[in-house]
Write a protein that holds these residues in place. Structure first.
Motif, mmCIF file in Angstrom:
data_model
loop_
_atom_site.group_PDB
_atom_site.id
_atom_site.type_symbol
_atom_site.label_atom_id
_atom_site.label_comp_id
_atom_site.label_asym_id
_atom_site.label_seq_id
_atom_site.Cartn_x
_atom_site.Cartn_y
_atom_site.Cartn_z
ATOM 1 N N SER A 99 -7.244 -4.304 -17.543
ATOM 2 C CA SER A 99 -7.408 -5.874 -16.909
ATOM 3 C C SER A 99 -6.158 -6.479 -16.642
ATOM 4 C CB SER A 99 -8.502 -6.528 -17.729
ATOM 5 O OG SER A 99 -9.682 -5.950 -17.998
ATOM 6 N N VAL A 100 -5.274 -6.433 -17.571
ATOM 7 C CA VAL A 100 -4.118 -6.959 -17.105
ATOM 8 C C VAL A 100 -3.486 -6.462 -16.081
ATOM 9 C CG1 VAL A 100 -1.700 -7.521 -18.181
ATOM 10 C CG2 VAL A 100 -3.784 -7.400 -19.698
ATOM 11 N N VAL A 101 -3.316 -5.148 -15.626
ATOM 12 C CA VAL A 101 -2.989 -4.552 -14.531
ATOM 13 C C VAL A 101 -3.425 -5.205 -13.320
ATOM 14 C CG1 VAL A 101 -2.709 -2.526 -13.015
ATOM 15 C CG2 VAL A 101 -2.142 -2.564 -15.768
ATOM 16 N N GLN A 102 -4.933 -5.447 -13.388
ATOM 17 C CA GLN A 102 -5.517 -6.076 -12.142
ATOM 18 C C GLN A 102 -5.236 -7.443 -11.867
ATOM 19 O OE1 GLN A 102 -7.435 -4.193 -9.944
ATOM 20 N NE2 GLN A 102 -6.813 -2.396 -11.543
ATOM 21 N N VAL A 103 -4.717 -8.225 -13.035
ATOM 22 C CA VAL A 103 -4.239 -9.675 -12.732
ATOM 23 C C VAL A 103 -2.728 -9.537 -11.977
ATOM 24 C CG1 VAL A 103 -3.323 -11.539 -13.848
ATOM 25 C CG2 VAL A 103 -5.738 -10.574 -14.777
ATOM 26 N N ILE A 104 -2.023 -8.325 -12.745
ATOM 27 C CA ILE A 104 -0.853 -8.289 -12.089
ATOM 28 C C ILE A 104 -0.774 -8.015 -10.503
ATOM 29 C CG2 ILE A 104 1.343 -6.709 -12.078
ATOM 30 C CD1 ILE A 104 1.724 -8.801 -14.007
ATOM 31 N N LYS A 105 -1.602 -7.075 -10.334
ATOM 32 C CA LYS A 105 -1.696 -6.672 -8.799
ATOM 33 C C LYS A 105 -2.177 -7.820 -7.970
ATOM 34 C CE LYS A 105 -2.667 -1.779 -9.027
ATOM 35 N NZ LYS A 105 -3.669 -0.597 -8.637
ATOM 36 N N SER A 106 -2.962 -8.647 -8.394
ATOM 37 C CA SER A 106 -3.650 -9.713 -7.650
ATOM 38 C C SER A 106 -2.312 -10.781 -7.293
ATOM 39 C CB SER A 106 -4.803 -10.334 -8.610
ATOM 40 O OG SER A 106 -5.786 -9.551 -8.418
ATOM 41 N N GLN A 107 -1.424 -10.999 -8.487
ATOM 42 C CA GLN A 107 -0.454 -12.053 -8.223
ATOM 43 C C GLN A 107 0.623 -11.472 -7.070
ATOM 44 O OE1 GLN A 107 -0.053 -13.648 -12.819
ATOM 45 N NE2 GLN A 107 1.564 -12.593 -12.064
ATOM 46 N N LEU A 108 0.829 -10.018 -7.210
ATOM 47 C CA LEU A 108 1.889 -9.415 -6.346
ATOM 48 C C LEU A 108 1.302 -9.400 -4.940
ATOM 49 C CD1 LEU A 108 3.215 -6.545 -8.822
ATOM 50 C CD2 LEU A 108 4.475 -8.822 -8.086
ATOM 51 N N ALA A 109 -0.024 -8.955 -5.070
ATOM 52 C CA ALA A 109 -0.517 -9.201 -3.696
ATOM 53 C C ALA A 109 -0.547 -10.414 -3.139
ATOM 54 C CB ALA A 109 -1.918 -8.472 -3.784
ATOM 55 N N ALA A 110 -0.581 -11.336 -3.675
ATOM 56 C CA ALA A 110 -0.634 -12.955 -2.962
ATOM 57 C C ALA A 110 0.811 -13.154 -2.367
ATOM 58 C CB ALA A 110 -0.897 -13.799 -4.233
ATOM 59 N N GLU A 111 1.796 -12.491 -2.595
ATOM 60 C CA GLU A 111 2.903 -12.653 -1.777
ATOM 61 C C GLU A 111 2.891 -12.010 -0.342
ATOM 62 O OE1 GLU A 111 5.733 -13.911 -2.466
ATOM 63 O OE2 GLU A 111 5.569 -14.826 -4.535
ATOM 64 N N ALA A 112 2.823 -12.864 0.570
ATOM 65 C CA ALA A 112 2.704 -12.550 1.878
ATOM 66 C C ALA A 112 3.823 -11.532 2.534
ATOM 67 C CB ALA A 112 2.718 -13.685 3.006
ATOM 68 N N ILE A 113 3.324 -10.329 2.926
ATOM 69 C CA ILE A 113 4.313 -9.126 3.579
ATOM 70 C C ILE A 113 4.265 -9.394 5.053
ATOM 71 C CG2 ILE A 113 5.029 -7.028 3.643
ATOM 72 C CD1 ILE A 113 5.491 -8.486 0.828
ATOM 73 N N ASP A 114 5.026 -9.645 6.028
ATOM 74 C CA ASP A 114 4.875 -9.779 7.358
ATOM 75 C C ASP A 114 5.465 -8.358 7.933
ATOM 76 O OD1 ASP A 114 4.365 -10.424 9.913
ATOM 77 O OD2 ASP A 114 6.199 -11.844 10.203
ATOM 78 N N ALA A 115 4.250 -7.281 7.909
ATOM 79 C CA ALA A 115 4.587 -6.173 8.176
ATOM 80 C C ALA A 115 3.889 -5.522 9.134
ATOM 81 C CB ALA A 115 4.834 -5.171 7.081
ATOM 82 N N HIS A 116 4.292 -4.802 10.280
ATOM 83 C CA HIS A 116 3.478 -4.127 11.132
ATOM 84 C C HIS A 116 3.142 -2.755 10.902
ATOM 85 C CE1 HIS A 116 5.138 -7.580 13.666
ATOM 86 N NE2 HIS A 116 4.091 -7.404 14.385
ATOM 87 N N ARG A 117 3.884 -2.323 9.692
ATOM 88 C CA ARG A 117 3.592 -0.840 9.143
ATOM 89 C C ARG A 117 4.279 -0.947 7.931
ATOM 90 N NH1 ARG A 117 6.512 2.984 12.302
ATOM 91 N NH2 ARG A 117 8.243 3.108 10.572
ATOM 92 N N ILE A 118 3.587 -0.306 6.893
ATOM 93 C CA ILE A 118 4.014 -0.240 5.510
ATOM 94 C C ILE A 118 4.380 1.297 5.158
ATOM 95 C CG2 ILE A 118 3.441 -0.484 3.128
ATOM 96 C CD1 ILE A 118 2.312 -3.003 3.749
ATOM 97 N N ASP A 119 5.218 1.547 4.824
ATOM 98 C CA ASP A 119 5.786 2.815 4.694
ATOM 99 C C ASP A 119 5.845 3.288 3.206
ATOM 100 O OD1 ASP A 119 6.335 3.446 7.313
ATOM 101 O OD2 ASP A 119 8.334 2.420 7.164
ATOM 102 N N ASN A 120 6.026 2.519 2.256
ATOM 103 C CA ASN A 120 6.089 2.743 0.958
ATOM 104 C C ASN A 120 5.862 1.404 -0.012
ATOM 105 O OD1 ASN A 120 6.384 4.445 -1.161
ATOM 106 N ND2 ASN A 120 8.373 4.308 -1.642
#
Length: 287
Positions: A173-194
Protein backbone atom coordinates in the motif's frame (compact mmCIF):
# COMPACT_ATOMS: atom_id res chain seq x y z
CA UNK A 1 5.92 2.92 -14.48
CA UNK A 2 8.06 -0.19 -14.05
CA UNK A 3 9.36 -1.03 -10.58
CA UNK A 4 13.08 -1.70 -10.37
CA UNK A 5 14.29 -3.73 -7.39
CA UNK A 6 17.41 -2.54 -5.62
CA UNK A 7 19.20 -5.74 -4.53
CA UNK A 8 21.13 -4.05 -1.70
CA UNK A 9 20.01 -5.45 1.66
CA UNK A 10 20.66 -2.06 3.28
CA UNK A 11 17.70 -0.57 1.40
CA UNK A 12 15.02 -2.58 3.26
CA UNK A 13 15.44 -2.31 7.03
CA UNK A 14 13.52 -2.69 10.29
CA UNK A 15 14.54 -0.30 13.08
CA UNK A 16 13.43 0.19 16.68
CA UNK A 17 13.75 3.37 18.73
CA UNK A 18 14.91 3.15 22.34
CA UNK A 19 12.59 4.97 24.72
CA UNK A 20 13.95 8.29 25.94
CA UNK A 21 11.15 9.00 28.40
CA UNK A 22 11.27 6.63 31.40
CA UNK A 23 8.32 4.46 32.46
CA UNK A 24 8.11 6.22 35.85
CA UNK A 25 8.09 9.68 34.27
CA UNK A 26 5.44 8.53 31.79
CA UNK A 27 3.20 7.20 34.57
CA UNK A 28 3.54 10.41 36.57
CA UNK A 29 2.59 12.45 33.52
CA UNK A 30 -0.37 10.18 32.80
CA UNK A 31 -1.63 10.56 36.39
CA UNK A 32 -1.60 14.34 35.96
CA UNK A 33 -3.68 14.04 32.78
CA UNK A 34 -6.02 11.17 33.69
CA UNK A 35 -9.12 13.33 34.21
CA UNK A 36 -8.83 14.39 30.55
CA UNK A 37 -8.99 10.80 29.27
CA UNK A 38 -12.80 10.91 28.94
CA UNK A 39 -13.18 13.96 26.74
CA UNK A 40 -13.74 17.67 27.27
CA UNK A 41 -17.52 17.41 27.72
CA UNK A 42 -17.16 14.94 30.58
CA UNK A 43 -14.59 17.12 32.31
CA UNK A 44 -16.79 20.22 32.07
CA UNK A 45 -20.04 18.54 33.14
CA UNK A 46 -20.89 20.10 36.54
CA UNK A 47 -23.26 17.27 37.50
CA UNK A 48 -21.10 14.27 36.72
CA UNK A 49 -17.45 14.85 36.03
CA UNK A 50 -14.43 12.58 36.59
CA UNK A 51 -12.63 13.15 39.88
CA UNK A 52 -9.24 12.04 41.14
CA UNK A 53 -10.76 9.55 43.58
CA UNK A 54 -13.13 8.01 40.98
CA UNK A 55 -10.59 7.54 38.16
CA UNK A 56 -8.14 4.69 38.68
CA UNK A 57 -5.48 3.03 36.58
CA UNK A 58 -6.69 -0.36 35.34
CA UNK A 59 -3.71 -1.39 33.17
CA UNK A 60 -0.68 -0.02 31.36
CA UNK A 61 1.79 -1.08 28.69
CA UNK A 62 4.82 -0.07 26.69
CA UNK A 63 4.08 -0.69 23.04
CA UNK A 64 5.91 0.04 19.79
CA UNK A 65 3.94 1.66 16.99
CA UNK A 66 5.05 1.23 13.35
CA UNK A 67 5.61 3.85 10.70
CA UNK A 68 7.20 3.82 7.26
CA UNK A 69 9.97 5.93 5.81
CA UNK A 70 10.44 5.46 2.07
CA UNK A 71 12.71 7.31 -0.36
CA UNK A 72 12.13 6.56 -4.03
CA UNK A 73 13.25 7.83 -7.41
CA UNK A 74 11.55 7.82 -10.78
CA UNK A 75 13.78 8.01 -13.87
CA UNK A 76 12.21 8.68 -17.26
CA UNK A 77 13.71 8.68 -20.76
CA UNK A 78 11.33 10.36 -23.16
CA UNK A 79 10.97 12.28 -26.41
CA UNK A 80 9.54 15.80 -26.53
CA UNK A 81 8.66 17.52 -29.78
CA UNK A 82 9.51 21.22 -29.85
CA UNK A 83 9.87 24.17 -32.22
CA UNK A 84 12.98 26.34 -31.87
CA UNK A 85 12.76 29.90 -33.27
CA UNK A 86 16.07 30.93 -34.85
CA UNK A 87 16.77 34.53 -35.78
CA UNK A 88 18.50 34.99 -39.16
CA UNK A 89 21.30 37.57 -39.33
CA UNK A 90 21.24 37.92 -43.15
CA UNK A 91 18.26 40.14 -44.11
CA UNK A 92 18.41 38.84 -47.70
CA UNK A 93 18.12 35.13 -46.86
CA UNK A 94 14.91 33.52 -48.06
CA UNK A 95 15.63 29.87 -47.34
CA UNK A 96 18.00 27.79 -45.23
CA UNK A 97 19.33 24.35 -46.03
CA UNK A 98 20.02 22.22 -42.96
CA UNK A 99 21.11 18.59 -43.36
CA UNK A 100 19.58 18.45 -46.83
CA UNK A 101 16.28 19.98 -45.70
CA UNK A 102 15.09 23.33 -47.05
CA UNK A 103 13.42 25.63 -44.52
CA UNK A 104 11.60 28.82 -45.44
CA UNK A 105 12.66 32.04 -43.74
CA UNK A 106 9.73 33.83 -42.11
CA UNK A 107 9.51 37.59 -42.48
CA UNK A 108 9.41 39.31 -39.12
CA UNK A 109 9.99 42.99 -39.82
CA UNK A 110 13.71 43.61 -39.61
CA UNK A 111 14.23 40.28 -37.76
CA UNK A 112 13.67 37.37 -40.15
CA UNK A 113 13.58 33.93 -38.54
CA UNK A 114 13.08 30.25 -39.15
CA UNK A 115 11.29 27.74 -36.94
CA UNK A 116 13.10 24.46 -36.46
CA UNK A 117 11.01 21.42 -35.56
CA UNK A 118 13.18 19.17 -33.37
CA UNK A 119 12.89 16.08 -31.22
CA UNK A 120 14.36 16.56 -27.74
CA UNK A 121 15.64 13.33 -26.18
CA UNK A 122 15.21 13.91 -22.45
CA UNK A 123 16.18 12.22 -19.19
CA UNK A 124 14.52 13.27 -15.94
CA UNK A 125 14.89 12.18 -12.31
CA UNK A 126 12.10 12.76 -9.78
CA UNK A 127 12.76 12.05 -6.09
CA UNK A 128 10.11 11.67 -3.42
CA UNK A 129 9.99 10.95 0.31
CA UNK A 130 7.17 9.48 2.37
CA UNK A 131 6.67 9.23 6.11
CA UNK A 132 3.52 7.17 6.68
CA UNK A 133 1.93 5.96 9.91
CA UNK A 134 1.71 2.17 9.84
CA UNK A 135 -1.69 2.22 11.56
CA UNK A 136 -3.32 4.43 8.90
CA UNK A 137 -3.77 7.40 11.24
CA UNK A 138 -3.46 10.97 9.93
CA UNK A 139 -0.16 11.70 11.69
CA UNK A 140 1.72 14.59 10.10
CA UNK A 141 4.78 13.60 8.08
CA UNK A 142 6.82 16.32 9.80
CA UNK A 143 6.26 14.64 13.17
CA UNK A 144 7.45 11.24 11.93
CA UNK A 145 10.38 12.87 10.15
CA UNK A 146 11.36 14.50 13.44
CA UNK A 147 11.64 11.09 15.09
CA UNK A 148 14.01 9.86 12.38
CA UNK A 149 16.17 12.98 12.44
CA UNK A 150 16.40 13.52 16.21
CA UNK A 151 16.39 10.09 17.85
CA UNK A 152 18.50 6.98 17.65
CA UNK A 153 17.00 3.83 16.17
CA UNK A 154 18.72 0.44 16.16
CA UNK A 155 18.48 -1.86 13.17
CA UNK A 156 17.13 -5.31 14.03
CA UNK A 157 18.39 -8.40 12.26
CA UNK A 158 16.01 -10.50 14.36
CA UNK A 159 12.99 -8.65 15.69
CA UNK A 160 11.86 -9.92 19.09
CA UNK A 161 9.72 -7.00 20.21
CA UNK A 162 7.12 -7.53 22.97
CA UNK A 163 4.48 -4.87 22.54
CA UNK A 164 5.16 -4.37 18.84
CA UNK A 165 1.90 -3.35 17.15
CA UNK A 166 1.11 -5.17 13.91
CA UNK A 167 1.24 -2.77 10.93
CA UNK A 168 -2.17 -2.23 9.35
CA UNK A 169 -0.65 -0.66 6.25
CA UNK A 170 1.50 -3.17 4.32
CA UNK A 171 4.39 -2.08 2.17
CA UNK A 172 2.39 -2.80 -0.99
CA UNK A 173 0.00 0.00 0.00
CA UNK A 174 2.91 2.33 0.72
CA UNK A 175 4.26 1.62 -2.76
CA UNK A 176 0.94 2.68 -4.28
CA UNK A 177 1.12 5.98 -2.39
CA UNK A 178 4.66 6.52 -3.68
CA UNK A 179 3.57 5.79 -7.24
CA UNK A 180 0.69 8.25 -6.94
CA UNK A 181 3.03 10.98 -5.71
CA UNK A 182 5.47 10.42 -8.56
CA UNK A 183 2.72 10.15 -11.18
CA UNK A 184 1.41 13.56 -10.08
CA UNK A 185 4.54 15.18 -11.57
CA UNK A 186 3.67 16.30 -15.11
CA UNK A 187 5.88 14.87 -17.87
CA UNK A 188 5.53 16.76 -21.18
CA UNK A 189 6.37 13.81 -23.40
CA UNK A 190 5.28 12.74 -26.85
CA UNK A 191 6.85 9.33 -26.35
CA UNK A 192 8.17 7.57 -23.24
CA UNK A 193 11.04 5.19 -23.90
CA UNK A 194 11.89 4.15 -20.34
CA UNK A 195 10.12 4.74 -17.01
CA UNK A 196 11.60 3.15 -13.88
CA UNK A 197 10.76 3.38 -10.18
CA UNK A 198 13.63 2.57 -7.80
CA UNK A 199 13.51 2.39 -4.01
CA UNK A 200 16.51 4.12 -2.48
CA UNK A 201 15.46 3.42 1.11
CA UNK A 202 12.51 1.59 2.67
CA UNK A 203 12.52 1.50 6.47
CA UNK A 204 9.90 0.20 8.87
CA UNK A 205 10.33 1.96 12.22
CA UNK A 206 8.83 1.06 15.59
CA UNK A 207 8.57 3.91 18.13
CA UNK A 208 7.85 3.53 21.87
CA UNK A 209 4.53 4.68 23.31
CA UNK A 210 3.37 4.26 26.92
CA UNK A 211 -0.37 3.63 27.22
CA UNK A 212 -2.37 3.90 30.46
CA UNK A 213 -5.98 2.74 30.62
CA UNK A 214 -8.13 4.41 33.29
CA UNK A 215 -11.52 3.33 34.62
CA UNK A 216 -13.98 6.01 35.70
CA UNK A 217 -15.93 4.08 38.31
CA UNK A 218 -18.64 6.70 38.70
CA UNK A 219 -19.68 6.41 35.05
CA UNK A 220 -18.37 2.99 34.03
CA UNK A 221 -16.27 4.54 31.26
CA UNK A 222 -12.76 3.74 30.06
CA UNK A 223 -10.22 6.24 28.76
CA UNK A 224 -6.63 5.92 27.58
CA UNK A 225 -3.75 8.34 28.08
CA UNK A 226 -0.73 7.92 25.80
CA UNK A 227 2.77 9.24 26.52
CA UNK A 228 5.21 9.44 23.63
CA UNK A 229 8.29 7.45 24.68
CA UNK A 230 10.57 9.75 22.69
CA UNK A 231 9.23 13.26 23.27
CA UNK A 232 7.05 12.86 26.37
CA UNK A 233 4.08 14.32 24.47
CA UNK A 234 0.70 13.54 26.06
CA UNK A 235 -2.24 12.24 23.98
CA UNK A 236 -5.44 12.49 26.01
CA UNK A 237 -7.73 10.63 23.59
CA UNK A 238 -5.50 7.57 23.29
CA UNK A 239 -6.23 4.08 22.01
CA UNK A 240 -5.53 0.54 23.17
CA UNK A 241 -4.24 -1.74 20.39
CA UNK A 242 -4.84 -5.45 20.84
CA UNK A 243 -3.21 -6.74 17.65
CA UNK A 244 0.44 -7.25 18.61
CA UNK A 245 3.37 -9.04 17.00
CA UNK A 246 3.65 -12.12 19.21
CA UNK A 247 6.35 -14.01 17.33
CA UNK A 248 9.99 -13.42 16.43
CA UNK A 249 10.69 -11.90 13.02
CA UNK A 250 13.89 -13.71 12.14
CA UNK A 251 16.60 -13.13 9.57
CA UNK A 252 15.08 -16.04 7.62
CA UNK A 253 11.94 -13.97 7.23
CA UNK A 254 14.03 -11.16 5.81
CA UNK A 255 15.60 -13.59 3.36
CA UNK A 256 12.10 -14.64 2.34
CA UNK A 257 11.48 -10.96 1.80
CA UNK A 258 14.28 -10.91 -0.76
CA UNK A 259 13.08 -14.06 -2.51
CA UNK A 260 9.48 -12.89 -2.62
CA UNK A 261 10.45 -9.43 -3.87
CA UNK A 262 12.44 -10.93 -6.72
CA UNK A 263 9.27 -12.53 -8.09
CA UNK A 264 6.86 -9.62 -7.77
CA UNK A 265 6.42 -6.31 -9.56
CA UNK A 266 5.65 -4.48 -6.33
CA UNK A 267 8.62 -4.84 -3.95
CA UNK A 268 7.66 -5.56 -0.37
CA UNK A 269 4.07 -6.55 -1.13
CA UNK A 270 4.88 -10.25 -0.98
CA UNK A 271 6.86 -9.67 2.21
CA UNK A 272 3.85 -8.24 4.04
CA UNK A 273 1.60 -11.06 2.85
CA UNK A 274 4.12 -13.77 3.74
CA UNK A 275 5.06 -12.42 7.17
CA UNK A 276 1.49 -11.70 8.26
CA UNK A 277 0.43 -15.07 6.88
CA UNK A 278 3.13 -16.79 8.91
CA UNK A 279 2.08 -14.90 12.05
CA UNK A 280 -1.52 -15.98 11.52
CA UNK A 281 -0.48 -19.61 11.05
CA UNK A 282 1.58 -19.61 14.24
CA UNK A 283 -1.24 -18.02 16.23
CA UNK A 284 -3.58 -20.72 15.00
CA UNK A 285 -1.10 -23.43 15.96
CA UNK A 286 -0.21 -24.43 12.42
CA UNK A 287 3.42 -25.03 11.38
Amino acid sequence: METQLNPAASVYRILVFDEVYSARAAEEQAEKSKLSAFGTLARLNPLNRPKTETVNLSKSELRYEPFWYVAARREIDYLHEAVYPLQIANPYARQLEIAGQTIEVLANGNKPRVELAVNELCHRKIDTLLYQDGLKRPIRQAKLQGYVERYRAVEQQQLDLPGGVTPQMPFASVVQVIKSQLAAEAIDAHRIDNDLLEFVSANLYFRPVFAFEYLWTGAGKIGVIEIDGLTGEVVEDGQWFRDKLDTVMSREMLFELGAEMASTVVPGGGFAVKVLGKLTQERNGRP
